[in-house]
Design a protein around this motif. Sequence first.
Motif, PDB file in Angstrom:
ATOM      1  N   TYR A  58      -1.766   5.680   2.208  1.00  0.00           N
ATOM      2  CA  TYR A  58      -1.610   5.150   3.777  1.00  0.00           C
ATOM      3  C   TYR A  58      -2.765   5.256   4.570  1.00  0.00           C
ATOM      4  O   TYR A  58      -3.103   4.230   5.180  1.00  0.00           O
ATOM      5  CB  TYR A  58      -0.457   6.002   4.318  1.00  0.00           C
ATOM      6  CG  TYR A  58       0.953   5.523   3.689  1.00  0.00           C
ATOM      7  CD1 TYR A  58       1.481   4.354   3.848  1.00  0.00           C
ATOM      8  CD2 TYR A  58       1.594   6.490   2.657  1.00  0.00           C
ATOM      9  CE1 TYR A  58       2.660   4.184   3.082  1.00  0.00           C
ATOM     10  CE2 TYR A  58       2.661   6.250   2.118  1.00  0.00           C
ATOM     11  CZ  TYR A  58       3.307   4.946   2.419  1.00  0.00           C
ATOM     12  OH  TYR A  58       4.638   4.723   1.809  1.00  0.00           O
ATOM     13  N   GLU A  59      -3.252   6.529   4.703  1.00  0.00           N
ATOM     14  CA  GLU A  59      -4.601   6.548   5.541  1.00  0.00           C
ATOM     15  C   GLU A  59      -5.508   5.645   5.111  1.00  0.00           C
ATOM     16  O   GLU A  59      -6.422   5.272   6.078  1.00  0.00           O
ATOM     17  CB  GLU A  59      -5.206   8.110   5.559  1.00  0.00           C
ATOM     18  CG  GLU A  59      -4.223   9.040   5.598  1.00  0.00           C
ATOM     19  CD  GLU A  59      -4.578  10.382   6.172  1.00  0.00           C
ATOM     20  OE1 GLU A  59      -5.843  10.571   6.519  1.00  0.00           O
ATOM     21  OE2 GLU A  59      -4.045  11.482   6.027  1.00  0.00           O
ATOM     22  N   GLU A  60      -5.875   5.363   4.005  1.00  0.00           N
ATOM     23  CA  GLU A  60      -6.911   4.426   3.611  1.00  0.00           C
ATOM     24  C   GLU A  60      -6.577   3.172   4.034  1.00  0.00           C
ATOM     25  O   GLU A  60      -7.526   2.589   4.620  1.00  0.00           O
ATOM     26  CB  GLU A  60      -6.988   4.246   2.000  1.00  0.00           C
ATOM     27  CG  GLU A  60      -7.999   3.444   1.520  1.00  0.00           C
ATOM     28  CD  GLU A  60      -9.426   4.406   1.242  1.00  0.00           C
ATOM     29  OE1 GLU A  60     -10.603   3.727   1.528  1.00  0.00           O
ATOM     30  OE2 GLU A  60      -9.433   5.498   1.380  1.00  0.00           O
TER      31      GLU A  60
ATOM     32  N   ILE B 123      -4.771   2.332   6.743  1.00  0.00           N
ATOM     33  CA  ILE B 123      -4.633   2.422   8.220  1.00  0.00           C
ATOM     34  C   ILE B 123      -6.151   2.593   8.629  1.00  0.00           C
ATOM     35  O   ILE B 123      -6.492   1.918   9.550  1.00  0.00           O
ATOM     36  CB  ILE B 123      -4.072   3.548   8.795  1.00  0.00           C
ATOM     37  CG1 ILE B 123      -2.539   3.400   8.417  1.00  0.00           C
ATOM     38  CG2 ILE B 123      -4.089   3.725  10.237  1.00  0.00           C
ATOM     39  CD1 ILE B 123      -1.627   4.602   8.700  1.00  0.00           C
ATOM     40  N   ALA B 124      -7.213   3.055   7.957  1.00  0.00           N
ATOM     41  CA  ALA B 124      -8.474   3.178   8.321  1.00  0.00           C
ATOM     42  C   ALA B 124      -9.092   1.822   8.373  1.00  0.00           C
ATOM     43  O   ALA B 124      -9.895   1.583   9.139  1.00  0.00           O
ATOM     44  CB  ALA B 124      -8.980   4.005   7.268  1.00  0.00           C
TER      45      ALA B 124
ATOM     46  N   GLU C  99      -7.671  -0.906   9.375  1.00  0.00           N
ATOM     47  CA  GLU C  99      -7.130  -1.392  10.827  1.00  0.00           C
ATOM     48  C   GLU C  99      -6.692  -2.768  10.659  1.00  0.00           C
ATOM     49  O   GLU C  99      -7.317  -3.911  11.353  1.00  0.00           O
ATOM     50  CB  GLU C  99      -8.199  -1.456  11.943  1.00  0.00           C
ATOM     51  CG  GLU C  99      -8.697   0.023  12.447  1.00  0.00           C
ATOM     52  CD  GLU C  99      -9.829  -0.060  13.114  1.00  0.00           C
ATOM     53  OE1 GLU C  99     -10.492  -1.077  13.590  1.00  0.00           O
ATOM     54  OE2 GLU C  99     -10.150   1.012  13.620  1.00  0.00           O
TER      55      GLU C  99
END
Lengths: 368, 350
Positions: free
Chosen positions: A110-112, A114-115, A117
């Motif tokens: 998920y972080e990948e 969201i990063a 954008e």
Amino acid sequence: MNKNYLILIVAVALILSSTGGYYLTQDGGLLGKGNVTITDMADRNLTIPSPVTKTLSTSPTTTVLVYMLAPDKLLAFNYEMDGYELEYVPDQYRGLSSVGGWFGSQSGSYEEFIAMEPDVVFDSVTPSNSTSYHTSTISVLNERQQKFGSIPVVGVLDTSNITTLNPSIKFLGTVLQADDQATKLVNFNDKVQKEVKSVVSQIPDNEKVKVYYAEDVDGLKTDPAGSVHGQLIDFCGGKNVADIQIKGGAGETDVSLEQVLKWDPEVIITTDPTFFKNVYNNPDWKSVSAVKNNRVYLSPQSPFKWFDRPTGGNMIMGIPWVAKILYPDKFKNMDLNSLVKEFYNDFYHYQLSDDQVKNLLRNTGMQI
Amino acid sequence: MPDGINNLKKRLSLNYNTRRWSVNLILITLPILLFFVSFLIGRYPLTPVEVILTILAKVYPALQVSPTATTIVWDIRLPRIVAAILVGAALSVAGASFQGTFKNPLVSPDILGVSSGAGFGASIAILLVGIPLITQVSAFVWGLIAVCVTYALARSIRSSEILIMVLSGMGVGSLFTALISLCKYMADPFEKLPQIVYWLMGSLASVNNHEVLLASIPIILGISFLFILRWKLNILAMGDEESKSLGVDTGKLRFIIILCCTMITAAAVSISGIIGWVGLIIPHISRMLVGPDHKNLLPATICLGASFLLLIDNISRTILITEVPIGILTAIIGAPFFLYLLRRGYNQWT
């Protein structure tokens, strides 16, 4: 190409470049971005930015369609594109990285996502008649939505089946504000399907060509009739010789060489360049009819394979090709070369010369 | 300065009390330290300051933080960190307790079939319903059912013999494994089957706060019970003859311990899927540090297990752009260690 192999490539590429996570530098968004409320294909009401300019998808099937409809709005692919696959990718999209995703047996980060954008994240949901099924899909969507926080997760009906693909194309066209492009693709899809269907629906069962779909480097993995991976064989009136159980997930059931010899297919279709290179020199395979009659065909690889993996809009181009290699006499009048040219120009944003088209088709094993 | 270090070294090697004291200090601070550090680790570039502000913003709403940072910290990192701590501690404590109860250093928490039972519960729930919460509850319940069957079988043979219990566990385990395969065979190959396979692989990638909260109840309860009973484990480890002569009802005690271990393992498996090796190797490492006395061993396994899985999960969520299934990493680290133990011929404890 099998998923593990992909993961391996991704891993190696990452270690080599030794980048601890890279993210695109964004130029500031458009001024005066508004919002618009839409209903996604899972009947969820969402507020999304308008216009949508930066998108990611959770799996390749949707990514392929975004690349076809609005490539400038795609932030990343779901896997690293290798040399074969980059051949017909125009320069401006060669730099697209990989963001991973949730497909096959892998899980994304998920972080990948969201990063990077994104304005929206497209998520494939599986159509089904059973109600419980729909709940499960909704619950997975909602779970993802929770993790993505303020980024809207837009459910798109699964695009793994060429016959039920059109509504998803149109929906994506609307969200991406690429309606004309979507209409064009739907029309192309309808055109080739109709042309092929009208001919192959006349072929009686006992005259159908026996086809084997060879996967992996040794050609000893396959997917049977009814599986999404071999659907073009079914659609184009071939008889898939593999009378095995459909295997889920990434598919690819192991079969033995003896089994293949017993099936004795008249045509072999493969997506693996290594297998294609070696099959004619391999004594084990020489007694198979397809090999004896030079009827082994390799799916083009770039930018996406025509035949399978990913199972999405890229398979539209495979329809006339498979039809022509299975029944060259019946489709004598179909101008495959111009279809290829049109498809690449319109949907892969790449202009092919006549010679390039010829070359591309020759490399698939066709006698042109 | 080097003098000071050498001095400390000498004291550590000679003075038992200093050594015990420093080991305890490390064991207690390690999980706490890792807990805070883990919030700073992830693929989304957040600065430590942003993370701290985001956490503080829960308390002081006046602080302005971006909604993205809030999502990352509270919905993505927090549930995983807590889940890793809970699951790591649960599996390790269950492993240590079982190893003591069965007087066998090579026993892991799923010796009585709890993992296979939970796996079956999850598979059937994914197959029939598909709602994550139901899957979790079903995994937990079936994990308990599997062990009940094992226990009832062993008792019906009218023997509290450990061997009978372990053999029943093996039988029940393989029965449920076969049932899992049956579920896989019947599953829809495009959607349900990958879900089942992925669930069985073991991962903390999809946990959310809600699930963690639910699973924490049986885990914390079970661990507390075992913690209270930890000195009695020593009696069980001595053997049935000796403990009977001490007037301890071994059957009853064993039942309570099995119940607690099953409860925490089933709850752990219900949020994480099947994660191997943790429950086997952590008790061994703990024994090397604090010795075989369960009074010290159980607290050590709690701290060490929580730290180990937290560390592994941090690696699993940051090393590649996609999630690396955690079961793969624990095995990559666990298996060589296990083989090393085999080589050493692990016989220093009873």
